[in-house]
Design a protein around this motif. Structure first.
Motif, PDB file in Angstrom:
ATOM      1  N   ILE A  31       0.795  -1.166   0.053  1.00 41.06           N
ATOM      2  CA  ILE A  31      -0.242  -0.071   0.009  1.00 41.06           C
ATOM      3  C   ILE A  31       0.880   1.279   0.004  1.00 41.06           C
ATOM      4  CG2 ILE A  31      -1.553   1.340   1.369  1.00 41.06           C
ATOM      5  CD1 ILE A  31      -2.826  -1.422   2.174  1.00 41.06           C
ATOM      6  N   GLY A  32       2.054   1.269   0.795  1.00 38.73           N
ATOM      7  CA  GLY A  32       2.627   2.473   0.766  1.00 38.73           C
ATOM      8  C   GLY A  32       3.609   2.648  -0.291  1.00 38.73           C
ATOM      9  N   VAL A  33       4.085   1.679  -0.982  1.00 36.61           N
ATOM     10  CA  VAL A  33       5.223   1.800  -1.762  1.00 36.61           C
ATOM     11  C   VAL A  33       4.933   1.306  -2.957  1.00 36.61           C
ATOM     12  CG1 VAL A  33       7.789   1.382  -2.366  1.00 36.61           C
ATOM     13  CG2 VAL A  33       7.314   1.622   0.161  1.00 36.61           C
ATOM     14  N   SER A  34       4.659   0.011  -3.239  1.00 40.56           N
ATOM     15  CA  SER A  34       4.416  -0.526  -4.647  1.00 40.56           C
ATOM     16  C   SER A  34       3.215  -0.027  -5.328  1.00 40.56           C
ATOM     17  CB  SER A  34       4.315  -1.994  -4.077  1.00 40.56           C
ATOM     18  OG  SER A  34       4.151  -2.683  -5.358  1.00 40.56           O
ATOM     19  N   ILE A  35       2.043   0.097  -4.633  1.00 39.88           N
ATOM     20  CA  ILE A  35       0.990   0.775  -5.356  1.00 39.88           C
ATOM     21  C   ILE A  35       1.233   1.902  -5.898  1.00 39.88           C
ATOM     22  CG2 ILE A  35      -1.572   1.316  -5.320  1.00 39.88           C
ATOM     23  CD1 ILE A  35      -2.029  -1.180  -3.399  1.00 39.88           C
ATOM     24  N   PRO A  36       1.631   2.985  -5.153  1.00 39.25           N
ATOM     25  CA  PRO A  36       1.959   4.387  -5.940  1.00 39.25           C
ATOM     26  C   PRO A  36       2.837   3.976  -7.038  1.00 39.25           C
ATOM     27  CG  PRO A  36       1.806   4.496  -3.387  1.00 39.25           C
ATOM     28  CD  PRO A  36       1.762   3.081  -3.603  1.00 39.25           C
ATOM     29  N   LEU A  37       4.211   3.597  -6.729  1.00 36.32           N
ATOM     30  CA  LEU A  37       5.055   3.382  -7.759  1.00 36.32           C
ATOM     31  C   LEU A  37       4.373   2.781  -9.137  1.00 36.32           C
ATOM     32  CD1 LEU A  37       8.246   2.661  -6.016  1.00 36.32           C
ATOM     33  CD2 LEU A  37       7.597   4.764  -7.021  1.00 36.32           C
ATOM     34  N   THR A  38       3.530   1.745  -8.863  1.00 34.52           N
ATOM     35  CA  THR A  38       2.982   1.079 -10.033  1.00 34.52           C
ATOM     36  C   THR A  38       2.011   2.026 -10.709  1.00 34.52           C
ATOM     37  OG1 THR A  38       3.256  -1.239  -8.718  1.00 34.52           O
ATOM     38  CG2 THR A  38       1.773  -0.941 -10.563  1.00 34.52           C
ATOM     39  N   ILE A  39       1.207   2.570 -10.000  1.00 36.49           N
ATOM     40  CA  ILE A  39       0.337   3.508 -10.579  1.00 36.49           C
ATOM     41  C   ILE A  39       1.069   4.660 -11.495  1.00 36.49           C
ATOM     42  CG2 ILE A  39      -1.426   5.769 -10.290  1.00 36.49           C
ATOM     43  CD1 ILE A  39      -2.389   3.888  -8.016  1.00 36.49           C
ATOM     44  N   LEU A  40       2.215   5.329 -10.791  1.00 34.68           N
ATOM     45  CA  LEU A  40       3.018   6.420 -11.575  1.00 34.68           C
ATOM     46  C   LEU A  40       3.408   5.708 -12.897  1.00 34.68           C
ATOM     47  CD1 LEU A  40       4.148   9.176 -11.467  1.00 34.68           C
ATOM     48  CD2 LEU A  40       6.121   8.254 -10.222  1.00 34.68           C
ATOM     49  N   ILE A  41       4.291   4.610 -12.611  1.00 28.52           N
ATOM     50  CA  ILE A  41       4.902   4.055 -13.716  1.00 28.52           C
ATOM     51  C   ILE A  41       3.901   3.731 -15.092  1.00 28.52           C
ATOM     52  CG2 ILE A  41       6.445   2.188 -14.809  1.00 28.52           C
ATOM     53  CD1 ILE A  41       7.886   2.331 -11.702  1.00 28.52           C
ATOM     54  N   ASN A  42       2.809   2.882 -14.502  1.00 29.40           N
ATOM     55  CA  ASN A  42       2.033   2.550 -15.673  1.00 29.40           C
ATOM     56  C   ASN A  42       1.445   3.643 -16.547  1.00 29.40           C
ATOM     57  OD1 ASN A  42       2.076  -0.199 -15.237  1.00 29.40           O
ATOM     58  ND2 ASN A  42       0.545  -0.436 -13.906  1.00 29.40           N
ATOM     59  N   ILE A  49      -6.443   6.131 -17.047  1.00 29.88           N
ATOM     60  CA  ILE A  49      -6.492   5.713 -15.748  1.00 29.88           C
ATOM     61  C   ILE A  49      -7.345   4.391 -15.543  1.00 29.88           C
ATOM     62  CG2 ILE A  49      -8.789   6.920 -15.503  1.00 29.88           C
ATOM     63  CD1 ILE A  49      -5.639   6.986 -12.987  1.00 29.88           C
ATOM     64  N   ALA A  50      -8.149   3.929 -16.475  1.00 25.03           N
ATOM     65  CA  ALA A  50      -8.839   2.684 -16.381  1.00 25.03           C
ATOM     66  C   ALA A  50      -7.790   1.690 -16.544  1.00 25.03           C
ATOM     67  CB  ALA A  50     -10.068   2.558 -17.380  1.00 25.03           C
ATOM     68  N   THR A  51      -7.101   1.625 -17.652  1.00 21.55           N
ATOM     69  CA  THR A  51      -5.783   0.441 -17.938  1.00 21.55           C
ATOM     70  C   THR A  51      -5.028   0.675 -16.789  1.00 21.55           C
ATOM     71  OG1 THR A  51      -6.213   1.050 -20.225  1.00 21.55           O
ATOM     72  CG2 THR A  51      -4.247  -0.009 -19.495  1.00 21.55           C
ATOM     73  N   VAL A  52      -4.583   1.617 -16.375  1.00 18.40           N
ATOM     74  CA  VAL A  52      -3.829   1.833 -15.059  1.00 18.40           C
ATOM     75  C   VAL A  52      -4.003   1.178 -13.898  1.00 18.40           C
ATOM     76  CG1 VAL A  52      -2.572   3.603 -13.574  1.00 18.40           C
ATOM     77  CG2 VAL A  52      -2.512   3.989 -15.928  1.00 18.40           C
ATOM     78  N   LEU A  53      -5.426   1.431 -13.469  1.00 19.66           N
ATOM     79  CA  LEU A  53      -5.876   0.965 -12.308  1.00 19.66           C
ATOM     80  C   LEU A  53      -6.138  -0.772 -12.354  1.00 19.66           C
ATOM     81  CD1 LEU A  53      -8.586   3.531 -11.400  1.00 19.66           C
ATOM     82  CD2 LEU A  53      -6.366   3.073 -10.391  1.00 19.66           C
ATOM     83  N   LEU A  55      -4.288  -2.699 -14.330  1.00 25.00           N
ATOM     84  CA  LEU A  55      -2.962  -3.398 -14.133  1.00 25.00           C
ATOM     85  C   LEU A  55      -2.298  -3.278 -12.966  1.00 25.00           C
ATOM     86  CD1 LEU A  55      -1.169  -1.888 -17.491  1.00 25.00           C
ATOM     87  CD2 LEU A  55      -1.843  -4.144 -17.123  1.00 25.00           C
ATOM     88  N   THR A  56      -2.556  -2.111 -11.895  1.00 21.68           N
ATOM     89  CA  THR A  56      -2.095  -1.879 -10.588  1.00 21.68           C
ATOM     90  C   THR A  56      -2.664  -2.981  -9.913  1.00 21.68           C
ATOM     91  OG1 THR A  56      -1.577   0.375 -11.217  1.00 21.68           O
ATOM     92  CG2 THR A  56      -1.756  -0.400  -8.946  1.00 21.68           C
ATOM     93  N   VAL A  57      -3.968  -3.227  -9.784  1.00 22.71           N
ATOM     94  CA  VAL A  57      -4.521  -3.917  -8.921  1.00 22.71           C
ATOM     95  C   VAL A  57      -4.372  -5.421  -9.331  1.00 22.71           C
ATOM     96  CG1 VAL A  57      -6.995  -5.136  -8.355  1.00 22.71           C
ATOM     97  CG2 VAL A  57      -6.617  -2.663  -8.399  1.00 22.71           C
ATOM     98  N   VAL A  58      -4.117  -5.687 -10.471  1.00 19.88           N
ATOM     99  CA  VAL A  58      -3.631  -7.318 -10.707  1.00 19.88           C
ATOM    100  C   VAL A  58      -2.140  -7.541 -10.443  1.00 19.88           C
ATOM    101  CG1 VAL A  58      -3.572  -8.797 -12.671  1.00 19.88           C
ATOM    102  CG2 VAL A  58      -5.524  -7.417 -12.698  1.00 19.88           C
ATOM    103  N   SER A  59      -1.471  -6.673 -10.727  1.00 17.24           N
ATOM    104  CA  SER A  59      -0.069  -6.951 -10.479  1.00 17.24           C
ATOM    105  C   SER A  59       0.077  -6.808  -9.061  1.00 17.24           C
ATOM    106  CB  SER A  59       0.843  -5.843 -11.204  1.00 17.24           C
ATOM    107  OG  SER A  59       0.588  -4.629 -10.740  1.00 17.24           O
ATOM    108  N   ASN A  60      -0.351  -5.993  -8.240  1.00 20.27           N
ATOM    109  CA  ASN A  60      -0.467  -6.141  -6.799  1.00 20.27           C
ATOM    110  C   ASN A  60      -0.675  -7.199  -5.972  1.00 20.27           C
ATOM    111  OD1 ASN A  60       1.550  -3.677  -5.590  1.00 20.27           O
ATOM    112  ND2 ASN A  60       0.408  -2.662  -7.277  1.00 20.27           N
ATOM    113  N   ILE A  61      -1.984  -7.753  -6.281  1.00 23.65           N
ATOM    114  CA  ILE A  61      -2.362  -8.957  -5.762  1.00 23.65           C
ATOM    115  C   ILE A  61      -1.487  -9.946  -6.211  1.00 23.65           C
ATOM    116  CG2 ILE A  61      -4.424 -10.611  -6.378  1.00 23.65           C
ATOM    117  CD1 ILE A  61      -6.283  -8.315  -6.621  1.00 23.65           C
ATOM    118  N   VAL A  62      -1.080 -10.348  -7.339  1.00 20.84           N
ATOM    119  CA  VAL A  62      -0.085 -11.427  -7.688  1.00 20.84           C
ATOM    120  C   VAL A  62       1.196 -11.029  -6.880  1.00 20.84           C
ATOM    121  CG1 VAL A  62       1.483 -12.200  -9.605  1.00 20.84           C
ATOM    122  CG2 VAL A  62      -0.928 -11.974  -9.995  1.00 20.84           C
ATOM    123  N   GLY A  63       1.827  -9.770  -6.921  1.00 17.49           N
ATOM    124  CA  GLY A  63       2.871  -9.613  -6.278  1.00 17.49           C
ATOM    125  C   GLY A  63       2.869  -9.897  -4.683  1.00 17.49           C
TER     126      GLY A  63
END
Length: 88
Positions: A31-42, A49-53, A55-63
């Motif tokens: 929540i504090g590091v990975s999600i904000p960085l993933t959103i920014l990079i994506n 914004i829909a694609t970014v969200l 990709l962020t949700v799926v990649s962070n659940i798997v991660g």
């Protein structure tokens, strides 16, 4: 015999504590590091914004799941890497 049961009880409680600690450690990192960085990079690559969200949700659940499993098995993995295959 009673002392052994007490020690075993505390070891089980300690391992339960470690599992809870690992759960929260991984969650706070996500929540504090990975999600904000993933959103920014994506967002830099996919200006939607829909694609970014998605990709962020799926990649962070798997991660999250992968990191939690890795953290749970780290001690065993470290023993194998050091050639110490005995169990505690």
């Amino acid at each position: 015999m009673g002392d052994l049961l007490i020690i075993s009880h505390y070891k089980v409680r300690y391992l339960d504590f470690l599992k809870r600690e690992l759960f929260w450690k991984v969650l706070i990192w996500r929540i504090g590091v990975s999600i904000p960085l993933t959103i920014l990079i994506n967002f830099m690559f996919y200006h939607s914004i829909a694609t970014v969200l998605v990709l962020t949700v799926v990649s962070n659940i798997v991660g999250y799941v992968a990191q939690y499993i890795f953290e749970l098995n780290w001690r065993s993995l470290w023993r194998v890497l050091n050639g110490k295959h005995t169990k505690d």
